[in-house]
Design an enzyme around this catalytic site. Structure first.
Site, PDB file in Angstrom:
ATOM      1  N   TYR A 169       0.835  -1.214   0.000  1.00  0.00           N
ATOM      2  CA  TYR A 169       0.000   0.000   0.000  1.00  0.00           C
ATOM      3  C   TYR A 169       0.867   1.261   0.000  1.00  0.00           C
ATOM      4  CZ  TYR A 169      -3.617   3.191   1.873  1.00  0.00           C
ATOM      5  OH  TYR A 169      -4.498   4.226   2.088  1.00  0.00           O
ATOM      6  N   LYS A 173       0.868   4.131  -2.815  1.00  0.00           N
ATOM      7  CA  LYS A 173       0.493   5.507  -2.492  1.00  0.00           C
ATOM      8  C   LYS A 173       1.643   6.487  -2.744  1.00  0.00           C
ATOM      9  CE  LYS A 173      -3.841   5.156  -1.192  1.00  0.00           C
ATOM     10  NZ  LYS A 173      -4.890   5.597  -2.144  1.00  0.00           N
TER      11      LYS A 173
HETATM   12  N1  LIG Z   1      -9.691   6.168   5.700  1.00  0.00           N
HETATM   13  C1  LIG Z   1      -8.492   6.723   5.858  1.00  0.00           C
HETATM   14  O1  LIG Z   1      -8.101   7.186   6.973  1.00  0.00           O
HETATM   15  C2  LIG Z   1      -7.548   6.813   4.703  1.00  0.00           C
HETATM   16  C3  LIG Z   1      -6.233   7.245   4.941  1.00  0.00           C
HETATM   17  C4  LIG Z   1      -5.361   7.395   3.866  1.00  0.00           C
HETATM   18  C5  LIG Z   1      -5.807   7.111   2.575  1.00  0.00           C
HETATM   19  N2  LIG Z   1      -7.080   6.638   2.376  1.00  0.00           N
HETATM   20  C6  LIG Z   1      -7.485   6.348   1.010  1.00  0.00           C
HETATM   21  O2  LIG Z   1      -8.752   6.936   0.773  1.00  0.00           O
HETATM   22  C7  LIG Z   1      -9.447   6.172  -0.219  1.00  0.00           C
HETATM   23  C8  LIG Z   1     -10.840   5.816   0.268  1.00  0.00           C
HETATM   24  O3  LIG Z   1     -10.704   4.955   1.378  1.00  0.00           O
HETATM   25  P1  LIG Z   1     -11.872   4.693   2.455  1.00  0.00           P
HETATM   26  O4  LIG Z   1     -11.219   4.744   3.775  1.00  0.00           O
HETATM   27  O5  LIG Z   1     -13.036   5.549   2.149  1.00  0.00           O
HETATM   28  O6  LIG Z   1     -12.188   3.140   2.147  1.00  0.00           O
HETATM   29  P2  LIG Z   1     -13.594   2.357   1.887  1.00  0.00           P
HETATM   30  O7  LIG Z   1     -13.248   0.930   1.868  1.00  0.00           O
HETATM   31  O8  LIG Z   1     -14.620   2.840   2.851  1.00  0.00           O
HETATM   32  O9  LIG Z   1     -14.031   2.854   0.432  1.00  0.00           O
HETATM   33  C9  LIG Z   1     -13.325   2.478  -0.727  1.00  0.00           C
HETATM   34  C10 LIG Z   1     -14.338   2.179  -1.818  1.00  0.00           C
HETATM   35  O10 LIG Z   1     -13.601   1.867  -3.024  1.00  0.00           O
HETATM   36  C11 LIG Z   1     -14.297   0.829  -3.693  1.00  0.00           C
HETATM   37  N3  LIG Z   1     -13.381   0.123  -4.599  1.00  0.00           N
HETATM   38  C12 LIG Z   1     -12.394  -0.736  -4.245  1.00  0.00           C
HETATM   39  N4  LIG Z   1     -11.793  -1.232  -5.341  1.00  0.00           N
HETATM   40  C13 LIG Z   1     -12.410  -0.676  -6.410  1.00  0.00           C
HETATM   41  C14 LIG Z   1     -12.223  -0.774  -7.815  1.00  0.00           C
HETATM   42  N5  LIG Z   1     -11.290  -1.594  -8.337  1.00  0.00           N
HETATM   43  N6  LIG Z   1     -12.998  -0.028  -8.630  1.00  0.00           N
HETATM   44  C15 LIG Z   1     -13.952   0.798  -8.115  1.00  0.00           C
HETATM   45  N7  LIG Z   1     -14.188   0.892  -6.799  1.00  0.00           N
HETATM   46  C16 LIG Z   1     -13.421   0.185  -5.952  1.00  0.00           C
HETATM   47  C17 LIG Z   1     -14.834  -0.055  -2.586  1.00  0.00           C
HETATM   48  O11 LIG Z   1     -15.920  -0.860  -3.042  1.00  0.00           O
HETATM   49  C18 LIG Z   1     -15.219   0.978  -1.515  1.00  0.00           C
HETATM   50  O12 LIG Z   1     -16.597   1.318  -1.594  1.00  0.00           O
HETATM   51  C19 LIG Z   1      -8.549   4.974  -0.528  1.00  0.00           C
HETATM   52  O13 LIG Z   1      -7.747   5.245  -1.660  1.00  0.00           O
HETATM   53  C20 LIG Z   1      -7.683   4.872   0.710  1.00  0.00           C
HETATM   54  O14 LIG Z   1      -6.482   4.194   0.461  1.00  0.00           O
HETATM   55  C21 LIG Z   1      -7.942   6.491   3.402  1.00  0.00           C
END
Ligand SMILES: NC(=O)c1ccc[n+]([C@@H]2O[C@H](COP(=O)([O-])OP(=O)(O)OC[C@H]3O[C@@H](n4cnc5c(N)ncnc54)[C@H](O)[C@@H]3O)[C@@H](O)[C@H]2O)c1
Length: 298
Positions: A169, A173
């Site tokens: 990851y 990223k």
């Molecule tokens: N939550 C955090 O604190 C955090 C921190 C750093 C980065 N991020 C990044 O933010 C983004 C959103 O994360 P989140 O926490 O909302 O996660 P989440 O799991 O709640 O949402 C991610 C969504 O992406 C969808 N998804 C996954 N693979 C897919 C694909 N191949 N095509 C289309 N849709 C797809 C999933 O079905 C899900 O609904 C991600 O890129 C994650 O790495 C989140």
């Protein structure tokens, strides 16, 4: 209504941070393509439910939205995603790359498929929609309709500083941060800015790792909705001139990440002997700031 009439694609918008972005764009007057492949936390399975549900939420607010349930890392799927915006709303102004999932494991145990799946969904899953959107925007620019287009990518603190147990990851990223600065440099001539965010919020992705109870009253600093205002602003025409930047955003805090820079240097003007380099490296390390700790490191 700072994005009134703009057409926005948000990937992974069926849940978590992406859902908050889609709703925030709709509240500010945008027409939204809600993409979500509807997979599990580790990328397994697929469902049309999450994307459709967010479309219904936007429509209930009086907004305009359409669902797309393609896999963002599938080349033809990413093209269909961009085409969905063009066919339904006649244009595309903003691409928010956000979709992804985790397969955390210490490197010594990390399996090939866990590496491949996470690199694919984040890194190719950013590149593929970006590539198809960029081709459309270049066509617009060449036809004399210079876009005021925006791309907002999603990196992570794990990509900027590293995170123990997340080698796959973190690499993906960090790659997204690198892709962001190249895309910003290449697409400026077509009227496209490209920035990235590194968010933090309570979602199904982070709930297992962090203790993030919902406060009984007051400001909920870990709500995914806190991340979206900056993304909406970056998606507006007001952000013209801001490009190639990575913003950390969580709660009420926004900060600008400092990227890699050239540091102190020693130049011999000739090829070094390996044995000469110990004191040289020692001097460079003494002059440099300490690196920030990797998340989760002892
Ligand atoms: N939550 C955090 O604190 C955090 C921190 C750093 C980065 N991020 C990044 O933010 C983004 C959103 O994360 P989140 O926490 O909302 O996660 P989440 O799991 O709640 O949402 C991610 C969504 O992406 C969808 N998804 C996954 N693979 C897919 C694909 N191949 N095509 C289309 N849709 C797809 C999933 O079905 C899900 O609904 C991600 O890129 C994650 O790495 C989140």
């Amino acid at each position: 209504m700072i994005v009134e009439g703009r057409v926005v694609v948000v990937t992974g918008a069926g849940r978590g941070i992406g859902r908050a972005h889609a709703l925030a764009f709709a509240r500010e007057g945008a027409q939204v393509v809600v993409n979500d492949y509807g997979v599990g936390l580790d990328g397994s399975g697929a469902s049309t439910g999450p994307a459709q549900q967010v479309v219904e939420e936007i429509e209930a607010l009086g907004g305009k939205a359409v669902a797309n349930t393609d896999d963002v890392a599938d080349w033809a799927g990413a093209e269909r995603l961009v085409d969905t915006a063009l066919e339904r709303f006649g244009r595309l102004d903003v691409l928010v790359n956000n979709a992804g999932f985790l397969r955390d494991r210490m490197l010594v145990n990390l399996a090939e498929d866990e590496w491949d799946a996470v690199i694919r969904v984040h890194l190719k899953g950013h590149f593929a929609p970006l590539r198809h959107a960029a081709a459309y925007w270049r066509g617009e620019a060449k036809a004399g309709r210079l876009p005021q287009a925006r791309v907002i990518n999603t990196s992570s603190g794990a990509g900027l500083l590293g995170s123990v147990g997340q080698g796959n990851y973190s690499a993906a990223k960090a790659g997204i941060a690198g892709l962001t600065i190249v895309a910003a440099a290449e697409l400026a001539r077509y009227g496209v800015t490209v920035n990235a965010i590194a968010p933090a919020a309570r979602t199904r992705m982070t709930e297992p790792t962090f203790d993030m109870a919902v406060p009984e009253s007051g400001f909920d600093a870990m709500a995914p909705e806190n991340v979206s205002p900056l993304v909406v602003w970056l998606g507006s025409t007001e952000s013209a001139g801001v490009t190639g930047r990575v913003f950390e955003v969580d709660g009420g805090r926004v900060s600008l990440a400092q990227g890699w820079r050239h540091g102190a240097a020693v130049d011999k003007g000739d090829r070094w002997e390996p044995a000469e380099l110990g004191p040289v490296v020692e001097r460079l390390l003494a002059e440099a700031p300490e690196p920030e700790p990797v998340y989760g490191a002892e």
